[in-house]
Design a protein around this motif. Structure first.
Motif, PDB file in Angstrom:
ATOM      1  N   ASP A  73       9.480 -41.874 -18.104  1.00  0.00           N
ATOM      2  CA  ASP A  73      10.104 -42.750 -19.095  1.00  0.00           C
ATOM      3  C   ASP A  73      11.368 -43.452 -18.628  1.00  0.00           C
ATOM      4  O   ASP A  73      11.707 -44.516 -19.141  1.00  0.00           O
ATOM      5  CB  ASP A  73      10.449 -41.950 -20.359  1.00  0.00           C
ATOM      6  CG  ASP A  73       9.233 -41.576 -21.162  1.00  0.00           C
ATOM      7  OD1 ASP A  73       8.169 -42.170 -20.927  1.00  0.00           O
ATOM      8  OD2 ASP A  73       9.343 -40.683 -22.021  1.00  0.00           O
ATOM      9  N   SER A  96      14.299 -47.663 -13.641  1.00  0.00           N
ATOM     10  CA  SER A  96      13.781 -49.021 -13.594  1.00  0.00           C
ATOM     11  C   SER A  96      12.263 -49.025 -13.713  1.00  0.00           C
ATOM     12  O   SER A  96      11.585 -48.227 -13.060  1.00  0.00           O
ATOM     13  CB  SER A  96      14.194 -49.681 -12.273  1.00  0.00           C
ATOM     14  OG  SER A  96      13.538 -50.914 -12.102  1.00  0.00           O
ATOM     15  N   PRO A  97      11.710 -49.916 -14.551  1.00  0.00           N
ATOM     16  CA  PRO A  97      10.242 -49.991 -14.650  1.00  0.00           C
ATOM     17  C   PRO A  97       9.583 -50.305 -13.311  1.00  0.00           C
ATOM     18  O   PRO A  97       8.471 -49.858 -13.055  1.00  0.00           O
ATOM     19  CB  PRO A  97      10.015 -51.128 -15.660  1.00  0.00           C
ATOM     20  CG  PRO A  97      11.275 -51.183 -16.460  1.00  0.00           C
ATOM     21  CD  PRO A  97      12.371 -50.831 -15.496  1.00  0.00           C
ATOM     22  N   GLU A  98      10.297 -51.033 -12.475  1.00  0.00           N
ATOM     23  CA  GLU A  98       9.755 -51.366 -11.163  1.00  0.00           C
ATOM     24  C   GLU A  98       9.660 -50.101 -10.312  1.00  0.00           C
ATOM     25  O   GLU A  98      10.650 -49.402 -10.084  1.00  0.00           O
ATOM     26  CB  GLU A  98      10.652 -52.388 -10.460  1.00  0.00           C
ATOM     27  CG  GLU A  98      10.111 -52.852  -9.116  1.00  0.00           C
ATOM     28  CD  GLU A  98      10.997 -53.899  -8.476  1.00  0.00           C
ATOM     29  OE1 GLU A  98      10.731 -54.255  -7.320  1.00  0.00           O
ATOM     30  OE2 GLU A  98      11.950 -54.342  -9.144  1.00  0.00           O
ATOM     31  N   ARG A 138       8.141 -47.386 -11.191  1.00  0.00           N
ATOM     32  CA  ARG A 138       8.046 -46.155 -11.989  1.00  0.00           C
ATOM     33  C   ARG A 138       6.702 -45.466 -11.791  1.00  0.00           C
ATOM     34  O   ARG A 138       6.630 -44.245 -11.677  1.00  0.00           O
ATOM     35  CB  ARG A 138       8.266 -46.465 -13.464  1.00  0.00           C
ATOM     36  CG  ARG A 138       8.298 -45.218 -14.347  1.00  0.00           C
ATOM     37  CD  ARG A 138       8.501 -45.608 -15.793  1.00  0.00           C
ATOM     38  NE  ARG A 138       9.818 -46.185 -16.004  1.00  0.00           N
ATOM     39  CZ  ARG A 138      10.178 -46.795 -17.144  1.00  0.00           C
ATOM     40  NH1 ARG A 138       9.315 -46.903 -18.135  1.00  0.00           N
ATOM     41  NH2 ARG A 138      11.399 -47.289 -17.272  1.00  0.00           N
ATOM     42  N   CYS A 153       1.848 -43.486 -20.193  1.00  0.00           N
ATOM     43  CA  CYS A 153       2.798 -44.466 -19.670  1.00  0.00           C
ATOM     44  C   CYS A 153       2.110 -45.696 -19.095  1.00  0.00           C
ATOM     45  O   CYS A 153       2.728 -46.748 -18.950  1.00  0.00           O
ATOM     46  CB  CYS A 153       3.674 -43.819 -18.598  1.00  0.00           C
ATOM     47  SG  CYS A 153       4.747 -42.535 -19.254  1.00  0.00           S
TER      48      CYS A 153
END
Length: 335
Positions: A60, A63-65, A67, A120
């Motif tokens: 969660d 950074s989304p990059e 993940r 996710c």
């Protein structure tokens, strides 16, 4: 935490302490519940929950990059270390030791990892409650509860299933606690069939449309029925363990029931406004600014008679045995 058991391996003892710190920081009510367990078993339960908390955080946070790649690496490292029986990671070391020491089912570990990864990777879309339970509640929390089940030495073939139901009931509390934020992010964990039954869509829940209050309330009632079914399924598990483990299970059950009661009290408002989490004491609901909220316990709606009768038949009192002033409710999920 029984450090004497790890005196010959200081790094292992430090890892168990790190797991406990992880739970205490991020799931304080769960840490409080674990304090009702005998000291000899407490570190191992913290190790399982500490690993589960870190797993959830990796999925969660940050950074989304990248993940997805970070989680894939965490999953691969966990499973490789379980196979080898060795870990140098400050949290996984204790987890691997616990799984190996207690000969826990490693398939449950993989099931949990896969469920978190799936949650996710895609927007939730559950058609029925059976789908929600199978594809989300079971893997994210039921599998974790079943993983620590052997530590409580349960009796009877139904105990693992009931432990899983307990974890799933606790995860339902998380669904409602995060509901308003999830809806704002375009994520809805309520079954699509339940919404369509009353002519609703996910957007209607987020808006809390004043013209559809009856339908919104009906959707909440259906979710409460699902939730109470899980609680009824889980309740007999308290009678399946020895008395010294029962306060822990009572605490989890009562925590889930308290959240269930809060949703019943809020009704349709729970959809748009969300539900206050419990504070670190496991009893006092927090207000949005982090302070203590109103006295929810004093305003609880009565539990339906069939729920009380079921609980009595299972040998589970409405309040747990004396726990030295510890909290009597759990306000956080297992994972």
């Amino acid at each position: 935490m029984g450090e004497e058991a790890f005196n010959d391996a200081p790094e292992l003892g430090e890892s168990y302490q790190a797991c406990e710190a992880e739970v205490r920081q991020f799931l304080a009510p769960l840490w409080t519940a674990t304090e009702t367990l005998p000291a000899a078993v407490r570190p191992f339960v913290h190790a399982i929950h500490g690993w589960a908390v870190r797993t959830d955080r990796i999925a969660d946070e940050g950074s989304p990059e990248g993940r997805e790649e970070r989680f894939a690496r965490w999953r691969a490292d966990t499973l490789a270390e379980l196979r080898s029986g060795r870990s140098g990671h400050p949290v996984r070391r204790a987890f691997v030791d616990t799984v190996r020491r207690w000969d826990l089912d490693q398939a449950l570990v993989e099931e949990h990892l896969d469920a978190v990864r799936a949650d996710c990777a895609a927007v939730p879309a559950f058609e029925t409650f059976a789908d929600l339970r199978r594809d989300y509640l079971r893997g994210t929390s039921g599998a974790v509860a079943e993983l620590w089940s052997p530590l409580l030495q349960p009796r009877g073939p139904e105990a693992p299933r009931r432990m899983s139901a307990l974890g799933e009931a606790c995860q339902m509390a998380d669904v409602f606690q995060d509901l308003s934020a999830d809806l704002a992010a375009g994520r809805c964990y309520l079954p699509g069939a339940d919404l369509r039954r009353f002519g609703l869509a996910a957007g209607d829940l987020r808006r809390g449309d004043g013209g559809r209050q009856e339908a919104l309330g009906a959707v909440v009632d259906v979710q409460l029925a699902h939730w109470r079914g899980l609680l009824d399924e889980a309740a007999p598990v308290t009678a399946a363990v020895r008395e010294k483990y029962q306060p822990f299970l009572h605490t989890l059950l009562l925590g889930a029931e308290l959240h269930d009661d809060e949703v019943a009290l809020l009704g349709s408002r729970a959809l748009a406004d969300g539900m206050a989490p419990l504070g670190p004491d496991g009893v006092t609901p927090l207000s949005p600014n982090g302070g203590a909220g109103r006295d929810h316990q004093a305003k609880r709606p009565p539990r339906p008679s069939e729920r009380r009768e079921t609980t009595r038949k299972c040998g589970a009192p409405r309040a747990p045995p004396e726990t030295g002033g510890r909290a009597n409710a759990l306000g956080a999920p297992l994972a």
